[in-house]
Design a protein around this motif. Structure first.
Motif, PDB file in Angstrom:
ATOM      1  N   GLY A 428     -12.495 -10.082  -3.395  1.00 19.44           N
ATOM      2  CA  GLY A 428     -12.184 -11.101  -4.188  1.00 19.44           C
ATOM      3  C   GLY A 428     -10.884 -11.611  -4.233  1.00 19.44           C
ATOM      4  O   GLY A 428     -10.455 -11.858  -3.017  1.00 19.44           O
ATOM      5  N   ASN A 429     -10.319 -12.144  -5.215  1.00 22.79           N
ATOM      6  CA  ASN A 429      -9.211 -13.017  -4.941  1.00 22.79           C
ATOM      7  C   ASN A 429      -7.794 -12.133  -4.722  1.00 22.79           C
ATOM      8  O   ASN A 429      -7.869 -10.661  -5.257  1.00 22.79           O
ATOM      9  CB  ASN A 429      -8.655 -13.565  -6.381  1.00 22.79           C
ATOM     10  N   ARG A 430      -7.259 -12.355  -3.650  1.00 15.18           N
ATOM     11  CA  ARG A 430      -5.900 -11.813  -3.140  1.00 15.18           C
ATOM     12  C   ARG A 430      -6.504 -10.294  -2.259  1.00 15.18           C
ATOM     13  O   ARG A 430      -5.445  -9.667  -1.967  1.00 15.18           O
ATOM     14  CB  ARG A 430      -4.863 -11.444  -4.094  1.00 15.18           C
ATOM     15  N   VAL A 431      -7.751 -10.205  -1.936  1.00 12.20           N
ATOM     16  CA  VAL A 431      -7.985  -9.126  -1.479  1.00 12.20           C
ATOM     17  C   VAL A 431      -8.705  -9.710   0.147  1.00 12.20           C
ATOM     18  O   VAL A 431      -9.418 -10.689   0.088  1.00 12.20           O
ATOM     19  CB  VAL A 431      -9.405  -8.316  -2.080  1.00 12.20           C
ATOM     20  N   PHE A 432      -8.369  -9.083   1.169  1.00 13.18           N
ATOM     21  CA  PHE A 432      -8.595  -9.348   2.337  1.00 13.18           C
ATOM     22  C   PHE A 432      -9.118  -8.236   3.314  1.00 13.18           C
ATOM     23  O   PHE A 432      -8.616  -6.980   3.267  1.00 13.18           O
ATOM     24  CB  PHE A 432      -7.305 -10.157   2.956  1.00 13.18           C
ATOM     25  N   LEU A 433      -9.964  -8.574   3.988  1.00 13.78           N
ATOM     26  CA  LEU A 433     -10.506  -7.616   5.069  1.00 13.78           C
ATOM     27  C   LEU A 433      -9.444  -7.797   6.327  1.00 13.78           C
ATOM     28  O   LEU A 433      -9.505  -8.902   7.049  1.00 13.78           O
ATOM     29  CB  LEU A 433     -11.773  -7.611   5.295  1.00 13.78           C
ATOM     30  N   LEU A 434      -8.702  -6.790   6.706  1.00 10.83           N
ATOM     31  CA  LEU A 434      -7.972  -6.961   8.101  1.00 10.83           C
ATOM     32  C   LEU A 434      -8.587  -6.132   8.976  1.00 10.83           C
ATOM     33  O   LEU A 434      -8.941  -5.104   9.092  1.00 10.83           O
ATOM     34  CB  LEU A 434      -6.533  -6.280   7.826  1.00 10.83           C
TER      35      LEU A 434
END
Length: 824
Positions: A428-434
């Protein structure tokens, strides 16, 4: 030191469980060295992509790493909106009136609410106002606006200067530089030129190649002249006029001249030169976040500027020594259109060059986009780190997965496509897969609260306000190498209807052959029918050699002094002479016909005086000429001769970072066996407790395994489960210990477990202290410089020329004179 303040690690946020939608207390720390293999940030509008980019750049600045930030949308100027006091008055100039109205607030009330929001947000992420101040203290932040005076103006005319020797000496690098410069220039003219078939591209490429290989710089005026009258007669085996007739070349020259003469182009003619070192560091050597705002430019102008910029970055990069540490960042906030999968805009070649070669020089590229389908994912397979946010379409997701798969294959690591696809569908928002090829597994995280206020795209007026004080501080540098000639009155007889000056002519003075005479050349901008007069000057030239093995100095320099003469020559002429070492004059052996001559002081007519002046010049050079270098005691290294102090401090900053990286690697090697032993001992002790209390076994083990990483995990990454799970095992295990029954065998097992936990905590404390010492030891702010003057030996001073130099001046119709020789 906060748990996330680890040297060379960026605090980007906290780990996030996508399945349960819960935020962990485990900090997401990213190793700055991993950016040398470049990074890509992908996410649709509203995904938090810009916030992540600003967060990453804030961390780089705190770590002393400079960045050039290409900003096509105007968002990155928010990096200047950092307010340590966090008061409503700080925020008020930057909040939107419309947004305040929608909230039913006055601007002041809305600004106060924004300040409170930022205070609370920072506190939630364990950040304080002191960290904002640290960010401001660690770096300089500036907004440049090429082609505009809204921010700091930037001229690109220097981009036609000859590239450094490192580029000239490489046939591949030279070919790329010439082709990209020609392509960028033609894009400004609206000419879509094929480097192989376009005669415009071929002609300009040959002009640039010939001039640069001859060591000559070009400006747009010189390029227009060369298009009309090239300094070469053939291109390949054919005459220039066959390939590109003169009349048609005139059309190209006129087009370029019209651009140059256009009022809208005047913005490109002013400001600081496009110097990459100066964009990355201030003149004092302080790291800089340099925001290049190009939102005000047309698409054609943007393509021109970014092409020129990338070429300058490549030229700068090739002058740097190799390194495995991160030296600098090149960040582009929206790369759409500059690296497409099929088309070949002029930016594509230099960007591919950087993606392939910049790693060896410690330059990291961070490319951000919301349109992954419009990117050459094969090129982006060179990127080792991918930050993946919420994507707009299934097609976007597939393109990203292809790029990730290519990057993993290039790095020789496994890629779980199905798992990554599943995670991408849930972020979702401000969530990232690194996904980092330097780690064994990807991780999902939520970005931390930005230190800078994210107000949205900057307007021209806001940029002007931010840069107003900086502009007032900017003082044009003095012209180097100018000869200060005393005023000479020229007799001019004017007719009733003058068409120009009529000089009272003087003949050239007759001098003995033993006096060497030289003539400064006439600049080609001087009209052929200009009225000229020669005035005398004393010139001396010599070579001084300096050698100091400890300081690493072994150089020979030609020095040139010129003293314009009025009536008499001072007793110590060379102390009052002008220094032309930076730009020595070329000489003509014959004067220009029809020129007038000033009277010659009698001292300049006697050959014995020149012998005396030669001896005095030798004495002067021996006494005064020095090579100044800077010495850093802490790192025991010296600057290069002539290297500015600020540039040396910038170099020291990177050397300190390299030493810090090395120290941390040694720390890893030192603590790895200790950590492995502690992990094994704790596992065995807890297993013993579990055996003694079967009922508590499951809960105890779950609690132990669920704990997050601490500073040990931050240091060692996510490569080994045995390391990453060490975390805060202490508190969980002690809880089990207190809950155990008071049986003797359980008590002994508990006692052993507590002992192992205490030993683990002692190791962690020792590690923290070691990291603090590393941070202190290699803090570039603690490095001190001393100045060392390297003197020549008497035998290393050789004066080759002392003679009479004639300087030409142009006389206008009012009798005013201006120098007619080439000026710096």
């Amino acid at each position: 030191m906060d748990s996330y303040e680890v040297p060379t690690r960026f605090y980007l946020g906290r780990e996030y469980d996508v399945a349960s939608r819960t935020l962990s207390r485990t900090s997401l720390l990213y190793d700055s060295k991993d950016l040398t293999t470049h990074a890509v940030i992908v996410g649709m509008t509203g995904s938090g992509k810009t916030g992540l980019g600003i967060t990453l750049l804030e961390e780089a600045a705190i770590d002393g790493i400079p960045a050039i930030i290409i900003d096509p949308k105007g968002d990155m100027g928010n990096l200047l909106l950092s307010f340590p006091q966090l008061t409503g008055s700080d925020f008020e100039p930057w909040v939107q009136q419309e947004e305040a109205t929608r909230k039913g607030m006055t601007v002041g009330e809305f600004a106060a609410s924004r300040a409170e929001l930022w205070r609370n947000g920072l506190a939630e992420w364990e950040q304080s106002a002191a960290r904002i101040q640290r960010f401001r203290d660690c770096c300089d932040v500036a907004i440049y606006t090429p082609g505009s005076d809204a921010g700091l103006p930037l001229t690109v005319l220097k981009s036609l200067d000859a590239p450094p020797p490192e580029v000239l000496g490489s046939s591949d690098a030279m070919r790329e530089r010439v082709s990209a410069a020609a392509s960028g220039l033609l894009s400004l003219l609206g000419i879509d030129a094929d480097p192989i078939r376009s005669r415009e591209h071929i002609l300009i490429s040959n002009i640039l190649d010939n001039a640069w290989r001859a060591g000559k710089n070009l400006d747009l005026g010189g390029l227009i002249y060369e298009i009309q009258s090239p300094s070469f007669k053939k291109i390949g085996i054919m005459d220039v006029d066959q390939i590109f007739p003169q009349a048609e070349r005139m059309g190209l020259a006129m087009t370029l001249n019209n651009v140059l003469a256009s009022p809208s182009f005047s913005g490109w003619m002013q400001g600081e030169p496009l110097n990459i070192q100066r964009l990355l560091y201030t003149s004092q050597g302080k790291p800089r976040l340099c925001v290049l705002s190009i939102s005000h430019l047309s698409d054609r102008e943007r393509m021109f500027f970014v092409t020129i910029l990338l070429n300058e970055v490549i030229a700068w990069m090739r002058t740097q020594p190799g390194t495995s540490s991160l030296r600098a960042l090149l960040y582009m906030d929206e790369v759409f259109g500059y690296l497409p999968p099929t088309a070949n805009p002029p930016t594509k070649t230099p960007m591919l060059t950087l993606l392939k070669q910049a790693r060896a020089f410690g330059l990291g590229l961070v490319l951000s986009t919301q349109n992954p389908v419009d990117l050459d994912y094969k090129a982006l397979s060179n990127a080792g780190t991918w930050f993946l946010g919420r994507l707009q379409t299934e097609r976007d997701k597939l393109r990203v997965l292809d790029g990730l798969e290519g990057a993993s294959a290039s790095a020789g690591t496994e890629f779980d496509r199905a798992r990554v696809e599943q995670i991408l569908s849930a972020v979702g928002n401000r969530v990232f897969l690194l996904n980092n090829v330097h780690e064994d597994q990807p991780v999902t995280f939520q970005t931390r609260w930005a230190l800078s206020y994210l107000s949205g795209p900057m307007t021209r007026q806001q940029i002007q306000r931010l840069m107003a004080d900086r502009k007032r501080e900017t003082v044009p540098p003095p012209v180097a190498g100018a000869i200060h000639s005393p005023p000479v009155t020229t007799a001019v007889a004017m007719s009733a209807a003058p068409t120009g000056p009529v000089l009272q002519k003087h003949s050239r003075p007759l001098l003995p052959d033993s006096i060497d005479q030289f003539f400064a050349p006439i600049d080609r901008s001087v009209p052929r029918d200009a009225v000229l007069t020669y005035r005398p000057a004393l010139i001396g030239q010599g070579r001084v050699t300096f050698s100091d093995s400890k300081a690493g100095v072994n150089e020979s320099r030609v020095v040139q002094r010129v003293l314009a003469v009025d009536e008499r020559i001072p007793r110590e002429p060379w102390r009052e002479a002008d220094n032309l070492d930076a730009r020595p004059l070329d000489f003509d052996r014959q004067p220009t016909p029809e020129a007038d001559w000033s009277e010659l002081p009698s001292e300049l007519t006697k050959s014995t005086n020149y012998t005396s002046w030669k001896k005095r010049l030798s004495d002067y050079l021996y006494q005064e000429e020095r090579v100044k270098v800077y010495h850093c005691v802490e790192l025991d290294c010296y600057s290069r001769p002539g290297q500015p102090e600020g540039d040396f401090r910038a170099e020291l900053s990177h050397r300190a970072r390299q030493a810090c990286d090395l120290a941390i690697e040694k720390l890893k090697q030192k603590y790895a066996p200790k950590i492995a032993a502690e992990i094994e001992d704790i596992r065995n002790a807890e297993h013993r407790v579990a055996q003694e209390e079967e009922q508590a076994s499951s809960a105890s083990t779950s609690a132990w395994l669920a704990t997050g990483t601490s500073i040990l995990g931050a240091l060692f990454g996510r490569k080994k489960v045995s390391v990453t799970n060490i975390g805060r095992a202490g508190s969980a295990a002690k809880a089990h210990s207190r809950a155990s029954q008071q049986k003797a065998e359980i008590a002994r097992a508990k006692e052993k477990l507590d002992k192992e936990i205490d030993e683990k905590e002692a190791v962690e404390q020792e590690l923290k202290e070691s990291l603090n010492e590393i941070a202190r030891q290699f803090d570039s702010a603690n490095l001190k410089l001393e100045t060392v003057d390297v003197e020549p030996r008497r035998s290393d001073v050789d004066v080759s020329v002392v003679g009479l130099l004639w300087l030409p001046f142009q006389i206008d119709d009012r009798g005013h004179s201006t120098p007619a020789w080439p000026q710096p």
